[in-house]
Design a protein around this motif. Structure first.
Motif, PDB file in Angstrom:
ATOM      1  N   ILE A 289       5.888 -19.625  86.019  1.00 31.40           N
ATOM      2  CA  ILE A 289       4.466 -19.927  86.199  1.00 31.40           C
ATOM      3  C   ILE A 289       4.070 -20.863  85.060  1.00 31.40           C
ATOM      4  O   ILE A 289       4.506 -20.690  83.919  1.00 31.40           O
ATOM      5  N   ASP A 290       3.233 -21.859  85.345  1.00 30.41           N
ATOM      6  CA  ASP A 290       2.899 -22.859  84.328  1.00 30.41           C
ATOM      7  C   ASP A 290       2.113 -22.238  83.171  1.00 30.41           C
ATOM      8  O   ASP A 290       1.532 -21.160  83.291  1.00 30.41           O
ATOM      9  N   GLU A 291       2.098 -22.958  82.026  1.00 25.75           N
ATOM     10  CA  GLU A 291       1.567 -22.414  80.778  1.00 25.75           C
ATOM     11  C   GLU A 291       0.087 -22.029  80.871  1.00 25.75           C
ATOM     12  O   GLU A 291      -0.317 -20.965  80.411  1.00 25.75           O
ATOM     13  N   TYR A 292      -0.723 -22.887  81.489  1.00 21.27           N
ATOM     14  CA  TYR A 292      -2.165 -22.614  81.555  1.00 21.27           C
ATOM     15  C   TYR A 292      -2.446 -21.405  82.456  1.00 21.27           C
ATOM     16  O   TYR A 292      -3.328 -20.600  82.163  1.00 21.27           O
ATOM     17  N   SER A 293      -1.713 -21.266  83.545  1.00 19.39           N
ATOM     18  CA  SER A 293      -1.887 -20.108  84.433  1.00 19.39           C
ATOM     19  C   SER A 293      -1.445 -18.828  83.735  1.00 19.39           C
ATOM     20  O   SER A 293      -2.066 -17.776  83.897  1.00 19.39           O
TER      21      SER A 293
END
Length: 461
Positions: A289-293
């Motif tokens: 899952i991407d960093e901001y999420s």
């Protein structure tokens, strides 16, 4: 159920007025104390790659910070008894800032343990304990509400810090981010300035003759020309030493049955309390899952936690729950554990969002009542010492919890064993507190009944 412990307060708390400004200051200082060790987990994956360390090694940064925050409790309690809450919190804010600014220049993981972990953690300890203590001095009837509002500072700060830390990392890297965070922590000094001292002199007013006689006797005792009857020099020195120590840290609490039950239950609980938060963002990144999420999961948890704490404070203050607040606290801990046991079922982002919502609710319920239940057991007069003693014992399991979780992840290559371990520990802690508090209240009821019978017998005689 027997009534709460006697408050022991020799003045009437205002239950409002400047007390709400104190709650706002506590909101800031408690918020940083609890949220900061969780918020910096955003940087762990990058710091781990930078220093080429394992999950277990990087987890020690948060563990040392949390352990220093709790382990510094007795030092903080002693300083509060000696100097008051205001100067202690201001000094703690300065220490936090120094620790994080120093961490920005670290060249090894060990230096990070000292600067970000130990120094910053001690500064947070000097923020946490005085903030909790001073609320008990300003509030009595509305104390659960005031505690709930002050404790809401943790989710608000976490909700802010999680995305902000990710943004800072994108622009300044982890070193520049630590430098900026050190400056932000100086706001704790401003919060401490709001902690106006409160209280009144104890005992009845004395006339001029009585005051002169007492002062003369005290002077004689000081210079050695008078001494209490029936005591040798060695006994008098031992007595003075014990009195001076107990003045700052009351060790007689270890004979208090309710305090010991609370202590054992909390020591067990903290083995699984903080590890899921420390590894929530890294777990999301592990699932690609991407960093901001991943950072937003902490914000979701914090938003729910933000609502849960004051609502729990209001609920705990109601006439239905307040007499049974110990049982409510025990059930909240068990609910927390069940959330962790079900977390391995969440293998997608939507599943982790659901977990974060329920975890935030359970976490907020526990934190809102963590100190309220302790004050309910020991009373306000012994609360300062009780907080100090509890935190120094709890720091051992707080120190070990996240690294044990990190070791499980390193060993099995899977996060689910860490969550299962935390869930089992939390459920067992909640069950222990529920059963032992039931036993404690039964014993208190019997002791009260026996006292009444003894008084009745003396009256008849």
């Amino acid at each position: 159920m027997p009534p709460p412990a006697d408050t022991g307060i020799t003045y009437t708390p205002p239950d409002g007025g400047w007390g709400w400004a104190v709650v706002f200051g506590a909101f800031i200082s408690i918020g940083f104390s609890y949220a900061f060790p969780k918020g910096i987990t955003i940087f762990f994956k990058e710091i781990q790659d930078f220093f080429d360390t394992s999950y277990g090694e990087i987890a020690w940064v948060s563990s040392i910070m949390l352990a220093a925050t709790y382990g510094g409790g007795p030092i903080s309690s002693i300083l509060v008894n000696r100097f008051g809450s205001r100067p202690v919190v201001i000094f703690g804010g300065l220490l936090c800032g120094i620790g994080m600014v120093s961490a920005a220049f670290c060249t090894s993981i060990f230096q990070l343990y000292i600067c970000a972990g130990l120094i910053t953690g001690l500064g947070l300890a000097l923020n946490l304990q005085p903030s909790v203590i001073i609320i008990g001095k300003y509030f009595l009837k509305r104390r659960p509400i005031a505690n709930g509002l002050a404790m809401a500072g943790s989710p608000v700060m976490l909700c802010t810090l999680a995305p902000m830390n990710q943004l800072l990392f994108e622009h300044f890297g982890w070193r520049g981010s630590f430098f900026i965070l050190g400056a932000i922590l100086l706001n704790c000094c401003v919060a401490g300035a709001l902690f106006r001292p409160i209280g009144a002199a104890t005992g009845p007013a004395k006339g001029p003759k009585e005051r002169l006689a007492v002062e003369t006797l005290e002077e004689q005792l000081e210079i050695g020309t008078a001494e209490p009857p029936g005591l040798s020099t060695e006994e008098r020195e031992d007595r003075d030493c014990c009195e001076n120590f107990n003045k700052y840290l009351d060790l007689s609490l270890f004979k208090h049955r309710g305090f010991l039950i609370y202590l054992v239950g909390n020591v067990l609980m903290f083995l699984g309390f903080f590890a899921p938060i420390v590894f929530l963002a890294p777990y999301a990144k592990h699932l690609e899952i991407d960093e901001y999420s991943a950072a937003f999961l902490l914000s979701i948890l914090a938003i729910v936690d933000m609502v849960a704490r004051p609502v729990t404070g209001l609920l705990a203050n109601s006439r239905w729950v307040r007499p049974k607040v110990q049982y409510f606290f025990s059930c909240s801990i068990m609910f927390n554990g069940v959330c962790h046991l079900l977390c391995p079922l969440a293998t997608s982002y939507s599943g982790l969002v659901v977990y974060s919502v329920f975890f935030g609710l359970a976490f907020g319920m526990v934190c809102a009542m963590l100190f309220e239940t302790l004050m309910d057991l020991v009373g306000a007069s012994r609360f300062t010492s009780a907080v100090g003693l509890v935190t120094i014992v709890e720091c051992c399991t707080i120190l070990l919890g996240p690294p044990i979780g990190g070791t499980l992840i390193d060993t099995f290559g899977d996060y689910k064993y860490m969550f299962i371990k935390c869930g089992i520990v939390m459920v067992l802690a909640g069950l222990f507190l529920f059963i032992m508090n039931y036993y404690n209240y039964r014993m208190l009821a019997k002791e009260e009944k026996r006292k009444k019978i003894d008084v009745a017998k003396k009256d008849r005689e």
